[in-house]
Motif scaffolding. Structure first.
Motif, PDB file in Angstrom:
ATOM      1  N   ILE A   1       1.243  -1.709   0.077  1.00 12.61           N
ATOM      2  CA  ILE A   1      -0.075   0.092   0.081  1.00 12.61           C
ATOM      3  C   ILE A   1       1.409   1.203  -0.404  1.00 12.61           C
ATOM      4  CG2 ILE A   1      -1.543   1.593   1.474  1.00 12.61           C
ATOM      5  CD1 ILE A   1      -2.623  -1.661   2.266  1.00 12.61           C
ATOM      6  N   PHE A   2       2.037   1.257   1.182  1.00 10.28           N
ATOM      7  CA  PHE A   2       3.188   2.348   0.570  1.00 10.28           C
ATOM      8  C   PHE A   2       4.097   2.287  -0.166  1.00 10.28           C
ATOM      9  CE2 PHE A   2       0.753   2.112   4.714  1.00 10.28           C
ATOM     10  CZ  PHE A   2       0.005   3.339   4.841  1.00 10.28           C
ATOM     11  N   GLY A   3       3.609   0.989  -0.743  1.00 10.07           N
ATOM     12  CA  GLY A   3       5.305   1.013  -2.615  1.00 10.07           C
ATOM     13  C   GLY A   3       7.080   0.189  -1.290  1.00 10.07           C
ATOM     14  N   LEU A   4       6.101  -0.290   0.006  1.00  9.38           N
ATOM     15  CA  LEU A   4       7.237  -0.990   0.672  1.00  9.38           C
ATOM     16  C   LEU A   4       7.441  -2.710   0.093  1.00  9.38           C
ATOM     17  CD1 LEU A   4       7.186   0.676   3.984  1.00  9.38           C
ATOM     18  CD2 LEU A   4       8.726   1.104   1.595  1.00  9.38           C
ATOM     19  N   ARG A   5       8.077  -3.454  -0.692  1.00  9.16           N
ATOM     20  CA  ARG A   5       7.681  -4.712  -1.238  1.00  9.16           C
ATOM     21  C   ARG A   5       9.354  -5.358  -0.352  1.00  9.16           C
ATOM     22  NH1 ARG A   5       5.450  -5.795  -5.217  1.00  9.16           N
ATOM     23  NH2 ARG A   5       4.424  -4.185  -6.209  1.00  9.16           N
ATOM     24  N   SER A   6      10.422  -4.355   0.088  1.00  7.59           N
ATOM     25  CA  SER A   6      11.520  -5.597   0.890  1.00  7.59           C
ATOM     26  C   SER A   6      11.182  -5.699   2.179  1.00  7.59           C
ATOM     27  CB  SER A   6      12.887  -4.645   0.329  1.00  7.59           C
ATOM     28  OG  SER A   6      13.809  -5.506   1.255  1.00  7.59           O
ATOM     29  N   HIS A   7      11.015  -6.770   3.169  1.00 11.58           N
ATOM     30  CA  HIS A   7      11.155  -7.042   4.829  1.00 11.58           C
ATOM     31  C   HIS A   7      12.938  -7.554   5.281  1.00 11.58           C
ATOM     32  CE1 HIS A   7       7.142  -7.078   5.094  1.00 11.58           C
ATOM     33  NE2 HIS A   7       6.742  -6.441   3.446  1.00 11.58           N
ATOM     34  N   THR A   8      13.307  -7.160   5.706  1.00 11.43           N
ATOM     35  CA  THR A   8      14.545  -7.761   5.789  1.00 11.43           C
ATOM     36  C   THR A   8      14.756  -7.576   7.485  1.00 11.43           C
ATOM     37  OG1 THR A   8      15.639  -7.269   3.903  1.00 11.43           O
ATOM     38  CG2 THR A   8      17.207  -7.380   5.792  1.00 11.43           C
ATOM     39  N   CYS A   9      15.159  -8.868   8.279  1.00 10.22           N
ATOM     40  CA  CYS A   9      15.296  -8.820   9.896  1.00 10.22           C
ATOM     41  C   CYS A   9      16.810  -8.816  10.196  1.00 10.22           C
ATOM     42  CB  CYS A   9      15.491 -10.278  10.308  1.00 10.22           C
ATOM     43  SG  CYS A   9      13.549 -10.676  10.326  1.00 10.22           S
ATOM     44  N   LEU A  10      17.489  -7.882  10.812  1.00  8.91           N
ATOM     45  CA  LEU A  10      18.278  -7.272  11.042  1.00  8.91           C
ATOM     46  C   LEU A  10      18.941  -8.233  12.859  1.00  8.91           C
ATOM     47  CD1 LEU A  10      19.102  -3.545  10.082  1.00  8.91           C
ATOM     48  CD2 LEU A  10      18.648  -5.622   8.772  1.00  8.91           C
ATOM     49  N   TRP A  11      20.183  -8.424  12.574  1.00 10.99           N
ATOM     50  CA  TRP A  11      20.794  -8.920  13.547  1.00 10.99           C
ATOM     51  C   TRP A  11      22.283  -8.192  14.348  1.00 10.99           C
ATOM     52  CZ3 TRP A  11      17.580 -12.035  16.760  1.00 10.99           C
ATOM     53  CH2 TRP A  11      16.867 -12.595  15.857  1.00 10.99           C
TER      54      TRP A  11
ATOM     55  N   GLU B   1      23.971  -8.690  10.933  1.00  9.51           N
ATOM     56  CA  GLU B   1      24.082  -9.483   9.385  1.00  9.51           C
ATOM     57  C   GLU B   1      22.128  -9.129   9.582  1.00  9.51           C
ATOM     58  OE1 GLU B   1      22.162 -14.553  10.268  1.00  9.51           O
ATOM     59  OE2 GLU B   1      23.598 -13.445  12.044  1.00  9.51           O
ATOM     60  N   THR B   2      22.252  -9.472   7.793  1.00  5.01           N
ATOM     61  CA  THR B   2      20.824  -9.511   6.951  1.00  5.01           C
ATOM     62  C   THR B   2      20.433 -10.641   6.386  1.00  5.01           C
ATOM     63  OG1 THR B   2      21.844  -9.252   5.172  1.00  5.01           O
ATOM     64  CG2 THR B   2      21.735  -7.057   6.524  1.00  5.01           C
ATOM     65  N   ALA B   3      18.741 -10.788   6.720  1.00  8.52           N
ATOM     66  CA  ALA B   3      18.383 -11.614   6.557  1.00  8.52           C
ATOM     67  C   ALA B   3      17.196 -11.729   6.079  1.00  8.52           C
ATOM     68  CB  ALA B   3      17.979 -12.450   8.093  1.00  8.52           C
ATOM     69  N   PRO B   4      16.930 -11.732   4.844  1.00  7.25           N
ATOM     70  CA  PRO B   4      15.546 -10.649   4.039  1.00  7.25           C
ATOM     71  C   PRO B   4      14.706 -12.159   4.019  1.00  7.25           C
ATOM     72  CG  PRO B   4      18.220 -11.293   2.472  1.00  7.25           C
ATOM     73  CD  PRO B   4      17.959 -11.819   3.577  1.00  7.25           C
ATOM     74  N   THR B   5      13.393 -11.763   3.916  1.00  4.52           N
ATOM     75  CA  THR B   5      12.205 -12.256   4.667  1.00  4.52           C
ATOM     76  C   THR B   5      11.782 -12.875   3.124  1.00  4.52           C
ATOM     77  OG1 THR B   5      11.571 -11.159   6.534  1.00  4.52           O
ATOM     78  CG2 THR B   5       9.940 -12.558   4.871  1.00  4.52           C
ATOM     79  N   ILE B   6      11.526 -14.183   2.644  1.00 10.84           N
ATOM     80  CA  ILE B   6      11.117 -14.607   1.655  1.00 10.84           C
ATOM     81  C   ILE B   6       9.541 -14.745   1.446  1.00 10.84           C
ATOM     82  CG2 ILE B   6      10.763 -16.347   0.212  1.00 10.84           C
ATOM     83  CD1 ILE B   6      13.559 -15.414   0.475  1.00 10.84           C
TER      84      ILE B   6
END
Length: 342
Positions: A247-257, A320-325
């Motif tokens: 809805i806000f044009g956001l598509r990339s979800h990522t977890c950061l540790w 550490e980055t972990a992209p959400t699928i």
């Protein structure tokens, strides 16, 4: 069928416009407000608000949820990272999502890692999900559990509020007449069976009418209204949105540790909380003591974020980055499938 964000029937981003974004922002600020009030603030008709909300909710793009605050209820929270064999991660994630003690279940890092949050009431301190069920689950290769020590951003605070969809005047017009929640020292009402029924309905639909809530509780509407006010003012109950961020044009979800020097942990967490990209940030136990969820337009914006805002954080020794699928479960119960999804 699940969309790429994990929500059933979500529509394409090209069908969203400013009114949709403003309506979502308004619902975050005043989740149970009448359509007439929302329409007056947005400058559109009541029918437009009702139609837009019905479309978004029917597509699974927005759900208003009434949720309990684990910190106010004294619950223990754990951030889990579950590594599975590639061909079983989806099934394990689905099983985790069906549990009542889990929220925010997602498949990350190429589909071999699951992240989720568990909530354990004070009277059940055995952490059976952590200590018994998961390690014995076939195809689970490892489980890392991080106890949440402090939340910097999340819960009643939402990324929607950072969107800027509404003007400052519109935000002020939707502000509650009194304080929304009490301070951390305010007493939390003891929850009984009637409260549990009330909260069960709100967890599915935070905009459920008073008549429906009263019927579920077996109480009068005035009694239910007073109890809602008590639970909300104590901070035990808050309202949030489960949103399709497209809805806000956001598509990339990522977890950061992040591994942060202890003396800089509080400052780094507070700085993360202020970043417009951060939807959630908390301090945890374990080798990575700061966890965040970042939502951006795409990989390019994520790269810029990591090399500017994150790089500027003081005391960070490792990231550490972990992209959400795929997001399998959000902040509330799993939504029931619509007839077209069955």
């Amino acid at each position: 069928m699940l969309s790429d964000t994990g929500y059933p029937g979500a529509v394409g981003s090209d069908t969203y416009d400013l009114i949709d974004r403003q309506l979502v922002h308004a619902l975050q600020l005043a989740p149970r407000a009448a359509f007439s009030r929302l329409a007056a603030v947005l400058g559109v008709s009541d029918q437009t608000v009702a139609r837009r909300y019905g479309r978004l909710r029917g597509a699974g793009a927005v759900r208003v949820l009434g949720l309990t605050d684990p910190e106010r209820l004294g619950e223990a929270r754990w951030q889990l990272r579950v590594r599975c064999a590639p061909d079983s991660a989806g099934a394990v994630a689905a099983a985790l999502a069906r549990r009542e003690d889990t929220v925010w279940v997602s498949l990350n890092s190429g589909g071999t890692e699951i992240s989720c949050t568990t909530r354990t009431p004070p009277e059940r301190a055995d952490h059976s999900l952590l200590l018994q069920h998961l390690p014995r689950t076939p195809s689970v290769l490892s489980v890392a559990a991080h106890c949440v020590l402090h939340t910097f951003f999340g819960g009643a605070q939402s990324l929607v509020a950072k969107s800027g969809a509404l003007s400052a005047e519109q935000v002020a017009a939707l502000a509650p007449d009194g304080p929304e929640t009490a301070g951390s020292d305010s007493p939390v009402p003891e929850l009984d069976a009637t409260d549990r029924r009330l909260l069960g309905v709100l967890a599915v639909d935070g905009r459920a009418p008073l008549a429906e809530l009263a019927a579920a509780c077996g109480k009068s509407e005035s009694t239910v209204r007073r109890r809602l006010e008590e639970l909300t003012s104590s901070g035990a109950l808050y309202f949030d949105l489960d949103v399709d961020w497209r809805i806000f044009g956001l598509r990339s979800h990522t977890c950061l540790w992040l591994n942060v020097v202890p003396s800089e942990l509080a400052a780094a967490g507070e700085a993360l909380a202020a970043h417009p990209e951060v939807a959630y940030a908390c301090a945890t136990t374990g080798p990575s003591n700061l966890h965040a969820v970042v939502i951006t337009r795409g990989a390019r914006e994520l790269y810029t974020y990591l090399t500017t805002r994150v790089a500027a954080l003081s005391g960070v020794q490792h990231v550490e980055t972990a992209p959400t699928i795929r997001t399998v479960k959000g902040p509330g119960p799993l939504p029931l499938p619509s007839p077209r999804d069955i």
